[in-house]
Design a protein around this motif. Sequence first.
Motif, PDB file in Angstrom:
ATOM      1  N   TYR A 219      47.453 -34.842 -31.171  1.00 20.24           N
ATOM      2  CA  TYR A 219      46.777 -33.650 -30.525  1.00 20.24           C
ATOM      3  C   TYR A 219      46.722 -32.506 -31.568  1.00 20.24           C
ATOM      4  O   TYR A 219      47.503 -32.608 -32.518  1.00 20.24           O
ATOM      5  N   TRP A 220      45.395 -32.128 -31.516  1.00 18.72           N
ATOM      6  CA  TRP A 220      45.149 -30.845 -32.598  1.00 18.72           C
ATOM      7  C   TRP A 220      44.753 -29.206 -31.842  1.00 18.72           C
ATOM      8  O   TRP A 220      44.172 -29.568 -30.827  1.00 18.72           O
ATOM      9  N   GLY A 221      45.127 -28.481 -32.433  1.00 24.14           N
ATOM     10  CA  GLY A 221      44.708 -27.281 -32.158  1.00 24.14           C
ATOM     11  C   GLY A 221      43.262 -27.147 -32.779  1.00 24.14           C
ATOM     12  O   GLY A 221      42.840 -27.954 -33.603  1.00 24.14           O
TER      13      GLY A 221
ATOM     14  N   SER B 183      51.783 -19.172 -35.565  1.00 30.69           N
ATOM     15  CA  SER B 183      52.373 -19.522 -34.538  1.00 30.69           C
ATOM     16  C   SER B 183      51.414 -20.692 -33.687  1.00 30.69           C
ATOM     17  O   SER B 183      50.314 -20.455 -33.953  1.00 30.69           O
ATOM     18  N   CYS B 184      52.066 -21.564 -33.297  1.00 33.28           N
ATOM     19  CA  CYS B 184      51.226 -22.470 -32.308  1.00 33.28           C
ATOM     20  C   CYS B 184      51.796 -22.722 -31.132  1.00 33.28           C
ATOM     21  O   CYS B 184      53.066 -23.267 -30.829  1.00 33.28           O
TER      22      CYS B 184
ATOM     23  N   ILE C 139      41.868 -23.473 -43.598  1.00 33.79           N
ATOM     24  CA  ILE C 139      42.173 -23.270 -42.106  1.00 33.79           C
ATOM     25  C   ILE C 139      43.221 -24.145 -41.755  1.00 33.79           C
ATOM     26  O   ILE C 139      43.389 -25.301 -42.158  1.00 33.79           O
ATOM     27  N   TYR C 140      44.313 -23.673 -40.944  1.00 34.75           N
ATOM     28  CA  TYR C 140      45.656 -24.435 -40.663  1.00 34.75           C
ATOM     29  C   TYR C 140      45.527 -24.728 -39.153  1.00 34.75           C
ATOM     30  O   TYR C 140      45.239 -23.969 -38.313  1.00 34.75           O
ATOM     31  N   TYR C 141      45.584 -26.001 -39.009  1.00 35.15           N
ATOM     32  CA  TYR C 141      45.684 -26.871 -37.714  1.00 35.15           C
ATOM     33  C   TYR C 141      47.201 -27.207 -37.565  1.00 35.15           C
ATOM     34  O   TYR C 141      48.069 -27.599 -38.012  1.00 35.15           O
ATOM     35  N   CYS C 142      47.545 -26.740 -36.261  1.00 35.34           N
ATOM     36  CA  CYS C 142      48.634 -27.369 -35.429  1.00 35.34           C
ATOM     37  C   CYS C 142      48.514 -28.655 -35.043  1.00 35.34           C
ATOM     38  O   CYS C 142      47.398 -29.006 -34.396  1.00 35.34           O
TER      39      CYS C 142
END
Length: 124
Positions: free
Chosen positions: A113-115, A21-22, A93-96
């Motif tokens: 924009y990145w998480g 989830s993001c 590593i998974y990035y939103c």
Amino acid sequence: QVHLVESGGGLVQAGGSLRLSCAASGRTFSSFDMGWYRQAPGKERQFVAAINWSGGNTYYVDSVKGRFTISRDIVKNTVYLQMNSLNPEDTAIYYCAADGLGGITGMTAESGYWGRGSQVTVSS
């Protein structure tokens, strides 16, 4: 500004499932295309999946087609990545990511924009 926070990563056996989830906050969530990228150790960040601002179009890298599903809930300001039939090659590593300029499938670290990322580890 858009603030993105990922959750839902973890350790799973091959063949298992996880849902990332993001949660987004800040500027109007519904105006941004949203995506997921991943980075495995020693490799460059790779596009995984994306969904456009309306939710009407989705895009996937070939290696996850038929296994991963991206979706978004505009009311909850959240985007999801359902991952099924996971294999060790999905470990990363998974990035939103969020993009308002039409480039969600080809983002760089300096764009949009990145998480901060969520670790997904798939054991064999």
